[in-house]
Design a protein around this motif. Structure first.
Motif, PDB file in Angstrom:
ATOM      1  N   ALA A 141       0.826  -1.210   0.000  1.00 39.96           N
ATOM      2  CA  ALA A 141       0.000   0.000   0.000  1.00 39.96           C
ATOM      3  C   ALA A 141       0.861   1.261   0.000  1.00 39.96           C
ATOM      4  CB  ALA A 141      -0.935  -0.001   1.204  1.00 39.96           C
ATOM      5  N   VAL A 142       2.022   1.195   0.651  1.00 45.95           N
ATOM      6  CA  VAL A 142       2.940   2.338   0.675  1.00 45.95           C
ATOM      7  C   VAL A 142       3.660   2.454  -0.662  1.00 45.95           C
ATOM      8  CG1 VAL A 142       5.018   3.274   1.759  1.00 45.95           C
ATOM      9  CG2 VAL A 142       3.230   2.233   3.169  1.00 45.95           C
ATOM     10  N   LEU A 143       4.151   1.322  -1.181  1.00 43.87           N
ATOM     11  CA  LEU A 143       4.879   1.334  -2.445  1.00 43.87           C
ATOM     12  C   LEU A 143       4.008   1.867  -3.578  1.00 43.87           C
ATOM     13  CD1 LEU A 143       6.754  -2.089  -2.245  1.00 43.87           C
ATOM     14  CD2 LEU A 143       7.742   0.193  -2.024  1.00 43.87           C
ATOM     15  N   ALA A 144       2.729   1.517  -3.573  1.00 44.91           N
ATOM     16  CA  ALA A 144       1.828   1.958  -4.639  1.00 44.91           C
ATOM     17  C   ALA A 144       1.731   3.473  -4.702  1.00 44.91           C
ATOM     18  CB  ALA A 144       0.445   1.349  -4.437  1.00 44.91           C
ATOM     19  N   LYS A 145       1.789   4.114  -3.557  1.00 43.17           N
ATOM     20  CA  LYS A 145       1.682   5.582  -3.513  1.00 43.17           C
ATOM     21  C   LYS A 145       2.985   6.259  -3.899  1.00 43.17           C
ATOM     22  CE  LYS A 145      -2.019   5.718  -0.053  1.00 43.17           C
ATOM     23  NZ  LYS A 145      -2.343   4.292  -0.154  1.00 43.17           N
ATOM     24  N   MET A 146       4.074   5.498  -3.982  1.00 40.78           N
ATOM     25  CA  MET A 146       5.364   6.065  -4.353  1.00 40.78           C
ATOM     26  C   MET A 146       5.630   5.978  -5.854  1.00 40.78           C
ATOM     27  SD  MET A 146       6.813   7.096  -1.539  1.00 40.78           S
ATOM     28  CE  MET A 146       8.527   7.233  -2.038  1.00 40.78           C
ATOM     29  N   LEU A 147       4.740   5.352  -6.604  1.00 39.84           N
ATOM     30  CA  LEU A 147       4.996   5.101  -8.014  1.00 39.84           C
ATOM     31  C   LEU A 147       4.818   6.331  -8.894  1.00 39.84           C
ATOM     32  CD1 LEU A 147       3.415   1.557  -8.484  1.00 39.84           C
ATOM     33  CD2 LEU A 147       5.838   2.162  -8.326  1.00 39.84           C
ATOM     34  N   THR A 148       4.145   7.357  -8.392  1.00 42.61           N
ATOM     35  CA  THR A 148       3.955   8.581  -9.161  1.00 42.61           C
ATOM     36  C   THR A 148       4.355   9.784  -8.301  1.00 42.61           C
ATOM     37  OG1 THR A 148       1.701   9.193  -8.482  1.00 42.61           O
ATOM     38  CG2 THR A 148       1.926   7.462 -10.157  1.00 42.61           C
ATOM     39  N   PRO A 149       4.658  10.917  -8.958  1.00 46.17           N
ATOM     40  CA  PRO A 149       5.009  12.126  -8.205  1.00 46.17           C
ATOM     41  C   PRO A 149       3.794  12.971  -7.827  1.00 46.17           C
ATOM     42  CG  PRO A 149       5.377  12.514 -10.530  1.00 46.17           C
ATOM     43  CD  PRO A 149       4.902  11.081 -10.406  1.00 46.17           C
ATOM     44  N   ARG A 150       2.598  12.379  -7.821  1.00 44.92           N
ATOM     45  CA  ARG A 150       1.396  13.167  -7.568  1.00 44.92           C
ATOM     46  C   ARG A 150       1.463  13.937  -6.251  1.00 44.92           C
ATOM     47  NH1 ARG A 150      -4.802  10.851  -6.657  1.00 44.92           N
ATOM     48  NH2 ARG A 150      -5.726  12.901  -6.172  1.00 44.92           N
TER      49      ARG A 150
END
Length: 275
Positions: A141-150
Motif C-alpha cells: 500500500a505504501v509502495l503503490a503511492k510512491m509510483l507517481t510524483p502526484r
C-alpha cells in the motif's frame, strides 16, 4: 577552497557528464558536505537540515536530472553513472575531498559515490535509506503511492497520504510536511521521476557494503513506512565502520525534526576519524 562563511550561498547551473545540474553552494570552511536528495524533490526541501548544520560548514546540494530546475536526462541513467556525474560536477566546481550525505533515494547515490571514490569521500551519512532493489520492502500500500510524483503537485493528496507513507512526525504534522514540498508544484518532470525510479529499481549496494570503509553514520526512524528499520540494521552489520543512530520518527523527520538530528550529524562529521 576556503572562503568566509556565506549563509545565503549561491546557485548556478553546471554542465558536466552530459547533464545540466542546478547546484547551490553555501560557502564555508573545511571539508565540504555534499547532500544527495530524495526522489522527485528539489534541493530546497533540504533547507531545514542545512539550517541546523554547522554555520561555518561548506554545503553543496543539487537537483538530480529531472528534479527542481535541472533538465530531465535525455535517456534513463543508472546510479553508478550519476555518481560519476556527481564527481565531475565537483571537479567543475573545484572541490576535491568531500563528505557525503544521502537522504532516502539519495542514499543510493551517496553509497555508490563512496564505493567508487574511496579516497575522495572522507565520511558518509545515510539517512532514511537502504540497499536498493535488495532490501526489506515497504508494505504494498505504501509502495503503490510512491509510483507517481502526484504528492509533489497536489497538496490535498499529499495531506491525505502523508501519515501513511512518511510515518513519524507526519502522523501529527501533515501541514508541516505539505509546507516542506509546497515549492515542488510544477517543479521537475514525470519523466525525471520515472528515471529515478528505474535507476533505483536496478541498483543494490548489498554486496558492496563491506567494501565501503569510510566512517559512516546511519540515521533511521523506527516508524518509517517507506524504509523499514530492519534495513538500517542490515547496513550497520555489513559496513565495517558504521555507527547506527535510531530515533522514534519516520521518513521525513530528518527535515521536520532537523533541530534534533542536524546537530547529531554535525557532531559525527566533526569527531569521526578520517578514513
Amino acid at each position: 577552497m576556503n572562503r568566509p562563511p556565506d549563509r545565503a550561498g549561491e546557485s548556478r547551473m553546471v554542465r558536466t557528464g552530459g547533464q545540466h545540474l542546478r547546484v547551490h553552494i553555501r560557502h564555508g570552511t573545511g571539508v565540504p558536505l555534499v547532500l544527495c536528495n530524495g526522489i522527485g524533490t528539489s534541493l530546497e526541501v533540504l533547507d531545514p537540515l542545512v539550517a541546523h548544520l554547522g554555520a561555518r560548514r561548506t554545503v553543496i546540494r543539487f537537483d538530480a536530472p529531472g528534479t527542481g530546475a535541472s533538465p530531465t536526462s535525455p535517456v534513463p541513467y543508472g546510479i553508478p553513472y550519476l555518481a560519476w556525474v556527481t564527481g565531475r560536477m565537483l571537479d567543475t566546481l573545484g572541490y576535491g575531498r568531500v563528505d557525503m550525505l544521502g537522504y532516502s533515494w539519495g542514499g543510493a547515490l551517496a553509497q555508490q559515490f563512496a564505493f567508487q571514490n574511496p579516497r575522495r569521500c572522507r565520511r558518509l551519512v545515510l539517512a532514511a535509506t537502504a540497499t536498493g532493489a535488495l532490501m526489506v520492502p515497504a508494505r504494498p500500500a505504501v509502495l503503490a503511492k510512491m509510483l507517481t510524483p502526484r504528492r509533489f503537485v497536489d497538496r490535498d493528496y499529499l495531506a491525505s497520504i502523508a501519515a501513511t507513507i512518511y510515518g513519524g512526525s507526519a502522523d501529527f504534522g501533515n501541514a508541516t510536511v505539505t509546507q516542506l514540498v509546497s515549492h515542488q508544484l510544477a517543479a521537475g518532470s514525470r519523466r525525471g521521476y520515472l528515471h529515478q525510479l528505474l535507476a533505483g529499481a536496478v541498483w543494490s549496494s548489498l554486496f558492496a557494503l563491506p567494501a565501503i570503509r569510510q566512517p559512516t553514520l546511519i540515521v533511521a526512524g523506527t516508524d518509517d513506512p517507506i524504509i523499514p528499520i530492519i534495513n538500517a540494521h542490515i547496513m550497520y552489520r555489513l559496513m565495517p565502520n558504521a555507527t547506527l543512530v535510531t530515533h522514534p520518527g519516520g521518513h521525513v523527520d530528518l527535515l521536520t525534526n532537523a533541530a534534533t538530528l542536524g546537530p547529531i550529524i554535525e557532531d559525527f562529521l566533526r569527531r569521526a576519524p578520517s578514513a
